[in-house]
Design a protein around this motif. Structure first.
Motif, PDB file in Angstrom:
ATOM      1  N   TRP A  55      -2.381  -1.862   9.149  1.00  0.00           N
ATOM      2  CA  TRP A  55      -2.624  -0.425   9.004  1.00  0.00           C
ATOM      3  C   TRP A  55      -1.641   0.411   9.818  1.00  0.00           C
ATOM      4  CZ3 TRP A  55      -4.771   2.056   5.219  1.00  0.00           C
ATOM      5  CH2 TRP A  55      -5.579   1.324   4.352  1.00  0.00           C
ATOM      6  N   PRO A  94      -2.546  -2.903  -6.126  1.00  0.00           N
ATOM      7  CA  PRO A  94      -3.950  -3.031  -6.539  1.00  0.00           C
ATOM      8  C   PRO A  94      -4.837  -2.163  -5.654  1.00  0.00           C
ATOM      9  CG  PRO A  94      -3.264  -4.965  -5.258  1.00  0.00           C
ATOM     10  CD  PRO A  94      -2.047  -4.091  -5.410  1.00  0.00           C
ATOM     11  N   SER A 125      -6.864   6.733   0.453  1.00  0.00           N
ATOM     12  CA  SER A 125      -6.939   5.434   1.118  1.00  0.00           C
ATOM     13  C   SER A 125      -6.505   5.502   2.586  1.00  0.00           C
ATOM     14  CB  SER A 125      -6.066   4.431   0.345  1.00  0.00           C
ATOM     15  OG  SER A 125      -6.105   3.164   0.939  1.00  0.00           O
ATOM     16  N   SER A 184       0.814  -1.222   0.000  1.00  0.00           N
ATOM     17  CA  SER A 184       0.000   0.000   0.000  1.00  0.00           C
ATOM     18  C   SER A 184       0.845   1.269   0.000  1.00  0.00           C
ATOM     19  CB  SER A 184      -0.909   0.009   1.231  1.00  0.00           C
ATOM     20  OG  SER A 184      -1.689  -1.161   1.262  1.00  0.00           O
ATOM     21  N   ILE A 194     -14.136  -0.227   6.344  1.00  0.00           N
ATOM     22  CA  ILE A 194     -12.698  -0.483   6.288  1.00  0.00           C
ATOM     23  C   ILE A 194     -12.032  -0.439   7.661  1.00  0.00           C
ATOM     24  CG2 ILE A 194     -12.273   0.136   3.883  1.00  0.00           C
ATOM     25  CD1 ILE A 194     -11.685   2.964   4.715  1.00  0.00           C
TER      26      ILE A 194
HETATM   27  O1  ENO Z   1     -11.631  -2.429   1.194  1.00  0.00           O
HETATM   28  C1  ENO Z   1     -11.507  -1.364   0.591  1.00  0.00           C
HETATM   29  O2  ENO Z   1     -12.478  -0.765   0.136  1.00  0.00           O
HETATM   30  C2  ENO Z   1     -10.186  -0.784   0.370  1.00  0.00           C
HETATM   31  O3  ENO Z   1     -10.036   0.376   0.123  1.00  0.00           O
HETATM   32  C3  ENO Z   1      -9.077  -1.751   0.447  1.00  0.00           C
HETATM   33  C4  ENO Z   1      -7.702  -1.255   0.259  1.00  0.00           C
HETATM   34  C5  ENO Z   1      -6.863  -1.289   1.347  1.00  0.00           C
HETATM   35  C6  ENO Z   1      -5.533  -0.939   1.210  1.00  0.00           C
HETATM   36  C7  ENO Z   1      -5.064  -0.555  -0.024  1.00  0.00           C
HETATM   37  O4  ENO Z   1      -3.756  -0.250  -0.151  1.00  0.00           O
HETATM   38  C8  ENO Z   1      -5.883  -0.529  -1.134  1.00  0.00           C
HETATM   39  C9  ENO Z   1      -7.220  -0.893  -0.984  1.00  0.00           C
END
Ligand code: ENO
Ligand code: NAI
Length: 384
Positions: free
Chosen positions: A246, A135, A200, A111, A238
């Motif tokens: 995190w 992603p 994010s 991330s 989230i």
């Molecule tokens: O669950 C969701 O909606 C997210 O936004 C997930 C997510 C978490 C971390 C990232 O680096 C990218 C996408």
């Protein structure tokens, strides 16, 4: 489409996925579904996870990180390594891969990009072998239990090539990721963490703050949380994500996250001030501004029509051309469905991109021309 000898971009037939949690196992599952002939070797520190991945048919082989089978796969077959562990674990894999003489491509899903890019630069003898990725899809359910074969369907997948990234390697990765259903966006690695903090990382901490707020007011948590409507659930889903993951992301992107949260508190302060001053016009204006912007975000990014556009750019031995062109396309909102190199003769080649009907084609042409590229555009009928 122009005929000509195409570079074989579907060349990743032996892929190692390191970390078979939510993201890694979803990658493995989707790759196997996309092309059963691709061998996917899975690595994880958790044996139960390895067993599940094998049982589900998501990997064709699996081992713990120190397993001989992993070393043998890397030494003899592997063409692409996807690191899907927390970012902090990547450095040890760079070291291990180097010690095994691995010279294929390494990508990742982390991330944040600053830490992993700096570790790659420290460890890899040839930094061009690392093409960072991320992603923009996930879930609050971590581990292999949360993995889904369709997790990346229609989702954006950020790839961060730079001037050192060999064109063929970028193209092959693009091909694999689009084959997995993702929409590839190029973003300079230096810009990644600041941008992602806003869309994010700050949202994650705001979601956690909302849950804290509700918890502070819940004598009997169940009673208060039973009153939650969809809005609270949408904005806090989230917050159920892995605290360890995190916390790692937060400290890897400390400055951008800190600045984003400070800015967020200033925005909240404007709502507070409007209330304190009984300023209904100001409060309504603030709400109206964000409502308009929120409504303009599509539920799904879809092309306006099925029309495709072929963009051809002569390649003139310009270093980093593919990174530059794809970054410009992403900046103006264009979606590159496929990208290939046409080798017209032994000395002349053309970068050939097929774009879906999205983004600002006018700006794309202008920006490419301003950057010194010669561009030809050709609308394609869907049947071609
Ligand atoms: O669950 C969701 O909606 C997210 O936004 C997930 C997510 C978490 C971390 C990232 O680096 C990218 C996408
Ligand atoms: N959770 C999300 O929604 C998203 C996460 N990411 C990123 O993708 C990466 C993976 O995240 P998730 O899949 O969500 O985490 P996860 O917690 O679901 O899975 C991580 C997996 O890696 C394994 N692992 C941990 N350390 C390891 C090591 N040293 N060697 C081998 N395996 C190891 C764990 O056992 C676990 O199976 C992280 O860098 C994360 O920031 C990216 C996009 C979305």
């Amino acid at each position: 489409m122009n005929a000509g000898l195409r570079v074989d971009t579907s060349r990743y037939k032996n892929i190692a996925v390191v970390g078979l949690g939510l993201i890694g196992a979803s990658c493995a599952a989707r790759i196997r579904q996309f092309d059963e002939s691709i061998r996917v070797f899975g690595v994880d520190t958790d044996e139960v996870t390895l067993v599940k991945a094998v049982q589900n048919g998501w990997v064709t082989g699996a081992s713990l990180p120190d397993g001989e089978a992993f070393e043998s796969f890397v030494r003899n077959e592997c063409e692409l390594v996807i690191l899907a562990t927390p970012a902090t674990a990547a450095r040890a894999y760079f070291e291990q891969l180097v010690s095994w003489g691995y010279s294929g491509i390494i990508t990742d899903t982390a991330s944040t990009k600053a830490r992993i890019c700096s570790d790659a630069a420290d460890v890899l003898p040839d930094i061009s072998r690392f093409i960072p990725g991320h992603p923009m899809a996930g879930s609050e359910v971590n581990g292999i239990e949360g993995a889904r074969v369709d997790l990346f369907e229609g989702a954006h997948w950020i790839v961060c090539p730079n001037e050192d990234t060999p064109a063929d390697d970028y193209l092959a990765l693009h091909e694999l990721l689009t084959g997995m259903g993702a929409r590839v966006i190029s973003l300079p690695r230096e810009d990644h963490d600041r941008a992602i903090a806003i869309v994010s990382h700050v949202p994650h901490f705001v979601a956690s703050s909302l849950v804290e707020l509700a918890a502070n007011h819940a004598d009997d948590q169940k009673a208060l949380f039973r009153l939650c409507a969809g809005g609270f659930k949408d904005s806090t889903r989230i917050a159920a994500g892995s605290p360890e993951l995190w916390a790692g992301i937060a400290f890897d992107n400390k400055k951008a996250l800190h600045d984003g949260l400070v800015e967020m508190s200033q925005i909240i302060a404007r709502f507070i001030a409007a209330l304190e001053h009984d300023d209904r016009a100001e409060l309504t204006a603030l709400l109206d501004h964000s409502a308009k912007i929120r409504r303009s975000i599509p539920k799904k990014w879809l092309p306006d029509s099925e029309n495709l556009l072929e963009v051809r750019i002569p390649m003139e031995n310009r270093k980093g051309m593919v990174a530059e062109v794809t970054t410009i396309a992403s900046k103006v909102g264009c979606n590159i469905q496929s990208i290939e190199i046409d080798h017209l003769t032994s000395s002349a080649a053309v970068l050939d991109m097929i774009l879906t009907d999205e983004g600002d084609i006018g700006r794309l042409s202008i920006e490419l021309l301003n950057a010194g590229f010669r561009v030809s555009l050709l609308p394609l009928s869907v049947k071609e």
